[in-house]
Design an enzyme around this catalytic site. Structure first.
Site, PDB file in Angstrom:
ATOM      1  N   HIS A 139      -0.266  -3.193  11.062  1.00 44.08           N
ATOM      2  CA  HIS A 139       0.829  -4.018  11.602  1.00 44.08           C
ATOM      3  C   HIS A 139       1.156  -3.721  13.065  1.00 44.08           C
ATOM      4  CE1 HIS A 139       1.486  -5.974   7.795  1.00 44.08           C
ATOM      5  NE2 HIS A 139       1.447  -4.795   7.211  1.00 44.08           N
ATOM      6  N   ARG A 168      -9.465  -8.486   3.471  1.00 45.26           N
ATOM      7  CA  ARG A 168      -8.353  -7.996   4.300  1.00 45.26           C
ATOM      8  C   ARG A 168      -8.354  -6.470   4.363  1.00 45.26           C
ATOM      9  NH1 ARG A 168      -2.794  -6.515   3.513  1.00 45.26           N
ATOM     10  NH2 ARG A 168      -1.355  -7.370   5.072  1.00 45.26           N
ATOM     11  N   GLN A 186       0.825  -1.206   0.000  1.00 43.78           N
ATOM     12  CA  GLN A 186       0.000   0.000   0.000  1.00 43.78           C
ATOM     13  C   GLN A 186       0.862   1.260   0.000  1.00 43.78           C
ATOM     14  OE1 GLN A 186      -3.261  -1.021   2.450  1.00 43.78           O
ATOM     15  NE2 GLN A 186      -4.065   1.028   2.537  1.00 43.78           N
ATOM     16  N   GLN A 224       0.756 -12.004  10.240  1.00 45.23           N
ATOM     17  CA  GLN A 224       1.327 -10.850   9.516  1.00 45.23           C
ATOM     18  C   GLN A 224       0.575  -9.547   9.787  1.00 45.23           C
ATOM     19  OE1 GLN A 224       0.059  -9.377   6.044  1.00 45.23           O
ATOM     20  NE2 GLN A 224       1.863  -9.748   4.771  1.00 45.23           N
ATOM     21  N   SER A 226       3.944  -6.454   2.851  1.00 43.49           N
ATOM     22  CA  SER A 226       2.591  -6.442   3.405  1.00 43.49           C
ATOM     23  C   SER A 226       1.593  -7.047   2.412  1.00 43.49           C
ATOM     24  CB  SER A 226       2.202  -5.026   3.836  1.00 43.49           C
ATOM     25  OG  SER A 226       1.006  -5.045   4.591  1.00 43.49           O
ATOM     26  N   LEU A 227       0.677  -6.273   1.840  1.00 45.32           N
ATOM     27  CA  LEU A 227      -0.266  -6.866   0.881  1.00 45.32           C
ATOM     28  C   LEU A 227       0.485  -7.465  -0.316  1.00 45.32           C
ATOM     29  CD1 LEU A 227      -1.452  -5.661  -2.105  1.00 45.32           C
ATOM     30  CD2 LEU A 227      -1.690  -3.651  -0.720  1.00 45.32           C
TER      31      LEU A 227
END
Length: 308
Positions: free
Chosen positions: A201, A118, A9, A250, A93-94
């Site tokens: 996170h 998500r 992102q 995660q 991340s993503l």
């Protein structure tokens, strides 16, 4: 030896992937499939905006994946470059979902559905305006961890992303982040509040973890010979069961990107190929090792210049 890496992102821009969409039927059909699977016109949001719609986490996550996956498949199928020869697949991340789908562990449609869920879960985990993120520049992880430990009775904040040498992102409630910023100023540490809607996170994402555990537990991952590097461990993922557990953890865990890159370098990777919008990861890799070879794939000419 090369690794393929996928952005997260923050790399999104209106119009990303348009050149590939205009030129390749393969990409048009993936965009169409995404719209049908999600029941929204994600392709219109990506190609035309508005930016405010694209920047909503619920849209950003599937959008970046769609563009990354499209470019990956153009490289493989239209240019016949075998990216399965990569030593590792990794994503930020993503981007980890872009990596695992491109590596053959999960179908395109299942992955994009998961990312829509998500994105929504992460967007709604904390009431709007309650949490945020701060980027810290020019300091070490050890130094920031010491500051957090020394001030734990004053405020709570967590390291969300260890991105590269001198770039760390912290998450927390805004009330705590404001106190953190004051302490950083006193220590002459450069920092900046990020324009994000939630504190990703960190433990505040617990509601999103519960939702994603329920969804990921239902998923059946496929076998693949491609090796993934985990954000959580910064190391190789050894099995499909471990992959499930790590994807769940995660959401609240630190993205150990700097360590992931160092581990790949230590295992003789000397070339990184960033696939997806922007060139954020390429910049981070360069800060870790300025001599490493990097290709950033954003347009057709980038693919023509790719040698592996």
């Amino acid at each position: 030896m090369f690794s393929v890496i996928f952005p997260g992102q923050g790399s999104q821009i209106v119009g990303m992937g348009k050149e590939f969409f205009d030129k390749f039927n393969l990409v048009k059909s993936l965009f169409k499939e995404a719209d049908e699977v999600l029941g929204i016109s994600l392709s219109k949001i990506i190609l035309e905006g508005p930016k405010e719609e694209l920047d909503l986490t619920i849209n950003t996550q599937p959008a970046i994946f769609l563009v990354s996956y499209s470019i990956f498949n153009v490289i493989k199928k239209e240019f016949n470059i075998n990216l399965d020869e990569a030593k590792y697949f990794a994503g930020h991340s993503l981007g980890e979902y872009s990596a695992l789908s491109s590596a053959g562990y999960l179908s395109f449609s299942e992955t994009i559905k998961l990312l829509r869920i998500r994105g929504e879960a992460m967007q709604n985990a904390v009431p709007k305006g309650e949490g945020g993120m701060v980027v810290v520049l020019g300091s070490s992880v050890e130094n920031i961890e010491n500051i957090l430990e020394e001030n734990k009775k004053n405020f709570i904040s967590e390291i969300a992303n260890d991105n590269s040498d001198g770039q760390i992102v912290l998450s927390g409630k805004n009330i705590d982040l404001n106190k953190l910023i004051e302490v950083l100023k006193l220590n002459n540490i450069k920092n900046m509040k990020l324009p994000v809607s939630a504190p990703f996170h960190c433990k505040l994402m617990n509601n999103a973890t519960k939702i994603m555990k329920n969804e990921i537990d239902k998923v059946i991952f496929q076998d693949s010979k491609n090796i993934l590097i985990s954000n959580v461990t910064a190391d190789e993922i050894s099995s499909k069961d471990e992959l499930k557990k790590l994807l769940i953890s995660q959401i609240e865990s630190r993205v150990r990107w700097r360590e992931s890159i160092i581990n790949m370098l230590d295992k003789n990777v000397n070339h990184f190929i960033e696939i997806g919008p922007g060139k954020v990861l390429s910049g981070l890799v360069k800060r870790i090792d300025k001599n490493v070879k990097i290709n950033t794939i954003n347009c057709q000419d980038d693919i023509k210049n790719l040698n592996i």
